[in-house]
Design a protein around this motif. Structure first.
Motif, short mmCIF file in Angstrom:
data_model
loop_
_atom_site.label_atom_id
_atom_site.label_comp_id
_atom_site.label_asym_id
_atom_site.label_seq_id
_atom_site.Cartn_x
_atom_site.Cartn_y
_atom_site.Cartn_z
N PHE A 86 0.80 -1.23 0.00
CA PHE A 86 0.00 0.00 0.00
C PHE A 86 0.83 1.28 0.00
O PHE A 86 0.35 2.34 0.34
CB PHE A 86 -0.95 -0.01 1.21
CG PHE A 86 -1.98 -1.11 1.15
CD1 PHE A 86 -2.23 -1.79 -0.03
CD2 PHE A 86 -2.70 -1.45 2.28
CE1 PHE A 86 -3.19 -2.79 -0.10
CE2 PHE A 86 -3.67 -2.46 2.22
CZ PHE A 86 -3.91 -3.14 1.03
N SER A 106 -6.56 -6.74 -2.95
CA SER A 106 -5.92 -5.99 -1.85
C SER A 106 -5.84 -4.52 -2.25
O SER A 106 -5.22 -4.16 -3.24
CB SER A 106 -4.54 -6.55 -1.47
OG SER A 106 -3.64 -6.50 -2.54
N PHE A 128 -6.31 -0.41 -0.19
CA PHE A 128 -6.54 0.22 1.12
C PHE A 128 -7.59 1.33 1.11
O PHE A 128 -7.94 1.85 2.15
CB PHE A 128 -5.22 0.80 1.67
CG PHE A 128 -4.70 1.99 0.90
CD1 PHE A 128 -3.93 1.80 -0.23
CD2 PHE A 128 -4.96 3.28 1.31
CE1 PHE A 128 -3.43 2.87 -0.95
CE2 PHE A 128 -4.48 4.37 0.59
CZ PHE A 128 -3.71 4.16 -0.53
N ALA A 129 -8.09 1.69 -0.08
CA ALA A 129 -8.86 2.94 -0.11
C ALA A 129 -10.30 2.79 -0.61
O ALA A 129 -10.93 3.79 -0.89
CB ALA A 129 -8.12 3.97 -0.95
N TYR A 130 -10.80 1.58 -0.73
CA TYR A 130 -12.25 1.46 -0.99
C TYR A 130 -12.78 0.24 -0.26
O TYR A 130 -12.00 -0.62 0.18
CB TYR A 130 -12.55 1.40 -2.49
CG TYR A 130 -12.20 0.10 -3.22
CD1 TYR A 130 -13.17 -0.91 -3.38
CD2 TYR A 130 -10.95 -0.11 -3.78
CE1 TYR A 130 -12.86 -2.09 -4.06
CE2 TYR A 130 -10.64 -1.28 -4.47
CZ TYR A 130 -11.61 -2.26 -4.60
OH TYR A 130 -11.32 -3.42 -5.28
#
Lengths: 165, 101
Positions: free
Chosen positions: A68, A89, A91-93
Motif C-alpha cells: 500500500f 488488496s 486500502f482505499a475502498y
C-alpha cells in the motif's frame, strides 16, 4: 436528507475538508494541462480485441498481493482464471462487494460474455491489474503506464478498457 | 465514462449480471461515438432510489468526528487471505511485473 436531483459527490471538496479535519497536509491534486492524445477506432468493435486493465488491486492466487505504499507493480491475469482464484488488496475502498463478485471492479466475465455475443471481437487473453492508490503521479507516468502500454503492444490488442475502483 | 455509484462498484452491483452487462455495453459504445479527446459521459444508472448513501461518504460521523476509512499504507504485500501468502511464496509470482522508477 438527499437532494431530489441526483448530483455526484464532490470528492475534491470532501477530501479537502477531511484532510484538514484530520490534520493532514492539503492533498495535492494532479493537474494535467495537455489535451489527451486521441486515436479513433480503426475498425468495428465486433472485430476488435479488447484488453481489460483494472486498478482495484486484483491479484490471482499464487501471485504476490499488492502493498500500500506507492506500489507500481502490476499483475497479468489470464481471463480463463476462475473467480474463486481471484483476490483483492486495496486500502482505499470498501472491498466487500468486490470480494463477493470480482466483476464489480474487474468485469472480465462480463467482457467474455460480450465476446461470446459478438459485441466485441475478443477479450485479450491477459488482463492487467494494479493497486491504484498510488500517490506518486510521477511513478505512474514514468514507470507503470509505459510498462502497461508495452504489454498491450506486445499482446496486439486493438483497444483497452481501463476500470478504476 | 462516469458512473455515480459508490467506490468499489465501477462496473456494477455485485451479482447483477444484467446491470453489469449494460454498463459495459454503454462504455464500449463510447469508443465508437466519442470524437473529442477528454470527453466525459455520465451513465444513466442510479445506485438506489435516493441519494442517501452519499451523505456519509467522507463526512463526519454522528458524533461529529472525521474518520479516515482507509487502512494504513503498509510496505509489505497485503494478502486477502493468509493462505495466499504461502501460495505466492511457493509459486514465485508468475505474471508479476515490477517496473523500475
Amino acid at each position: 436528507m438527499a437532494d431530489s436531483v441526483s448530483e455526484p459527490i464532490d470528492y475534491i471538496e470532501r477530501t479537502r475538508a477531511q484532510y484538514e479535519a484530520l490534520g493532514y497536509p492539503p492533498y495535492r491534486w494532479v493537474v494535467n494541462e495537455d489535451v489527451p492524445p486521441f486515436t479513433p477506432l480503426a475498425k468495428p468493435l465486433a472485430e476488435c480485441t479488447v484488453a481489460l486493465i483494472a486498478s482495484g488491486g486484483i491479484y490471482r492466487l499464487g501471485q504476490k498481493a499488492f502493498h500500500f505504499r506507492d506500489d507500481v507493480s502490476f499483475r497479468a491475469i489470464d481471463v480463463d482464471t476462475p473467480p474463486a482464484e481471484l483476490r483483492i488488496s486495496h486500502f482505499a475502498y470498501d472491498t466487500r462487494d468486490a470480494r463477493t463478485d470480482v466483476n464489480v471492479v474487474f468485469p472480465y466475465q462480463t467482457l467474455k460474455d460480450l465476446a461470446r455475443l459478438g459485441r466485441i471481437g475478443a477479450l485479450s487473453q491477459l488482463a492487467y491489474t494494479f493497486m491504484g492508490g498510488i500517490y506518486s503521479a510521477r511513478r505512474v507516468r514514468e514507470a507503470l503506464a509505459p510498462a502497461l502500454a508495452n504489454r498491450l503492444i506486445r499482446d496486439e490488442v486493438d483497444v483497452s478498457i481501463m476500470v478504476p475502483a | 465514462m462516469f458512473i455515480d455509484f459508490p467506490l468499489g462498484h465501477t462496473a456494477g452491483k455485485a451479482g447483477d449480471k444484467a446491470g453489469q452487462r449494460r454498463i459495459m455495453i454503454d462504455t464500449l459504445s463510447a469508443l465508437d461515438s466519442i470524437q473529442v479527446p477528454g470527453t466525459i459521459r455520465a451513465l444513466p444508472y442510479r445506485w438506489a432510489d435516493t441519494d442517501d448513501w452519499k451523505d456519509s461518504v467522507m463526512r463526519p460521523d454522528g458524533a461529529g468526528h472525521h474518520n479516515d476509512d482507509r487502512t494504513s499504507r503498509e510496505a509489505e504485500p497485503q494478502y486477502e487471505r493468509e493462505a495466499d501468502r504461502l501460495a505466492a511464496e511457493a509459486d514465485g509470482c508468475p505474471g508479476c511485473f515490477f517496473p523500475e522508477s
